[in-house]
Design a protein around this motif. Structure first.
Motif, PDB file in Angstrom:
ATOM      1  N   ALA A  17      33.035  -0.216  -5.932  1.00 54.91           N
ATOM      2  CA  ALA A  17      33.674   1.198  -6.289  1.00 54.91           C
ATOM      3  C   ALA A  17      34.338   1.964  -5.214  1.00 54.91           C
ATOM      4  CB  ALA A  17      32.492   2.023  -7.094  1.00 54.91           C
ATOM      5  N   PRO A  18      33.486   1.830  -4.132  1.00 52.81           N
ATOM      6  CA  PRO A  18      34.362   2.740  -2.888  1.00 52.81           C
ATOM      7  C   PRO A  18      35.457   1.635  -2.356  1.00 52.81           C
ATOM      8  CG  PRO A  18      31.821   2.756  -2.823  1.00 52.81           C
ATOM      9  CD  PRO A  18      32.059   1.697  -3.686  1.00 52.81           C
ATOM     10  N   ILE A  59      31.785  13.791  -2.048  1.00 57.45           N
ATOM     11  CA  ILE A  59      30.538  14.595  -2.374  1.00 57.45           C
ATOM     12  C   ILE A  59      29.620  13.606  -3.100  1.00 57.45           C
ATOM     13  CG2 ILE A  59      29.887  16.605  -3.707  1.00 57.45           C
ATOM     14  CD1 ILE A  59      32.432  18.064  -2.722  1.00 57.45           C
ATOM     15  N   PHE A  60      30.132  13.007  -4.056  1.00 50.98           N
ATOM     16  CA  PHE A  60      29.270  12.203  -4.888  1.00 50.98           C
ATOM     17  C   PHE A  60      28.774  11.095  -4.276  1.00 50.98           C
ATOM     18  CE2 PHE A  60      29.198   8.070  -6.852  1.00 50.98           C
ATOM     19  CZ  PHE A  60      27.914   8.138  -7.701  1.00 50.98           C
ATOM     20  N   ILE A  61      29.447  10.488  -3.183  1.00 54.85           N
ATOM     21  CA  ILE A  61      29.113   9.296  -2.262  1.00 54.85           C
ATOM     22  C   ILE A  61      28.015  10.098  -1.218  1.00 54.85           C
ATOM     23  CG2 ILE A  61      29.647   7.966  -0.193  1.00 54.85           C
ATOM     24  CD1 ILE A  61      30.520   6.844  -2.770  1.00 54.85           C
ATOM     25  N   ILE A  62      27.860  11.393  -0.809  1.00 57.05           N
ATOM     26  CA  ILE A  62      26.889  11.969   0.107  1.00 57.05           C
ATOM     27  C   ILE A  62      25.438  11.990  -0.756  1.00 57.05           C
ATOM     28  CG2 ILE A  62      26.537  14.112   1.204  1.00 57.05           C
ATOM     29  CD1 ILE A  62      29.183  14.216   2.075  1.00 57.05           C
ATOM     30  N   GLY A  63      26.007  12.443  -1.975  1.00 56.80           N
ATOM     31  CA  GLY A  63      24.684  12.791  -2.857  1.00 56.80           C
ATOM     32  C   GLY A  63      24.178  11.444  -3.082  1.00 56.80           C
ATOM     33  N   GLU A  67      20.507  10.289  -2.157  1.00 59.71           N
ATOM     34  CA  GLU A  67      19.653  10.253  -3.207  1.00 59.71           C
ATOM     35  C   GLU A  67      19.310  11.880  -3.648  1.00 59.71           C
ATOM     36  OE1 GLU A  67      16.410   7.714  -2.242  1.00 59.71           O
ATOM     37  OE2 GLU A  67      17.392   6.108  -2.232  1.00 59.71           O
ATOM     38  N   VAL A  68      20.170  12.357  -4.167  1.00 58.74           N
ATOM     39  CA  VAL A  68      20.273  13.952  -4.440  1.00 58.74           C
ATOM     40  C   VAL A  68      20.272  13.659  -5.936  1.00 58.74           C
ATOM     41  CG1 VAL A  68      21.509  16.022  -4.626  1.00 58.74           C
ATOM     42  CG2 VAL A  68      21.467  14.784  -2.492  1.00 58.74           C
TER      43      VAL A  68
END
Length: 188
Positions: A17-18, A59-63, A67-68
């Motif tokens: 996906a990335p 922001i999604f990748i950081i989360g 593991e947010v």
């Protein structure tokens, strides 16, 4: 340059996906640069819309990597369940001390040792979060620059002089008053 570096990083991590997102990002950045060079504000606007999407993605990748919420690195969300391999970075991260343990009676798969644990100075997930943070900063800078470029392009379009149409003191003006022109016309 940072997108290309991140693309290589994701290829080694089997993160499909990335990889697709980075490829799209590289294409849109080239499109935005082309729009800037060729004075095409629509292409720059496409880049600006993509920059907003890119910030959201990062922001999604950081989360994901931190593991947010309900996100977990062990899920196959980024690999599309296409790869049975774990990330190359988990097994070969520079600066990590790996404890290799062979299962009793079982050989290592494909000549690799089973990795039970690793002690790392800097975790791969932290590096991914840092990559995403850097991408967010660059995208925000690109968005601001895109807004400036579009405003300059549209200003130039509005100030174009169609034979003195927008100019309060036109170069081509008649020195005589319209009433004197009418009297000359009658005399002819």
């Amino acid at each position: 340059v940072t997108a290309l570096e991140r693309q290589v990083f994701d290829f080694l991590g089997y993160q499909w996906a990335p990889i697709l997102a980075n490829f799209a990002h590289i294409v849109v950045v080239i499109l935005g640069l082309f729009g800037t060079i060729q004075y095409r504000p629509r292409y720059v606007v496409v880049y600006m819309v993509w920059a907003a999407i890119w910030v959201t993605w990062n922001i999604f990748i950081i989360g994901f990597y931190l593991e947010v919420g309900g996100l977990s690195q062990d899920s196959e969300l980024l690999t599309f369940s296409l790869s049975q391999h774990r990330s190359w970075w988990r097994e070969h991260w520079p600066g990590c001390l790996h404890e290799e343990v062979l299962a009793a009676g079982l050989g290592a798969p494909h000549g690799q040792a089973l990795v039970s644990g690793a002690i790392c100075a800097l975790e791969p997930s932290s590096v991914e979060a840092l990559h995403s943070g850097l991408q967010i900063l660059i995208a925000l800078l690109g968005f601001v620059c895109g807004c400036y470029v579009v405003s300059v392009f549209t200003e130039e379009e509005d100030s174009f002089d169609f034979i003195g149409g927008f100019d309060p003191f036109p170069l081509y003006h008649v020195n005589e008053k319209p009433s004197s022109l009418l009297s000359k016309q009658v005399c002819l």
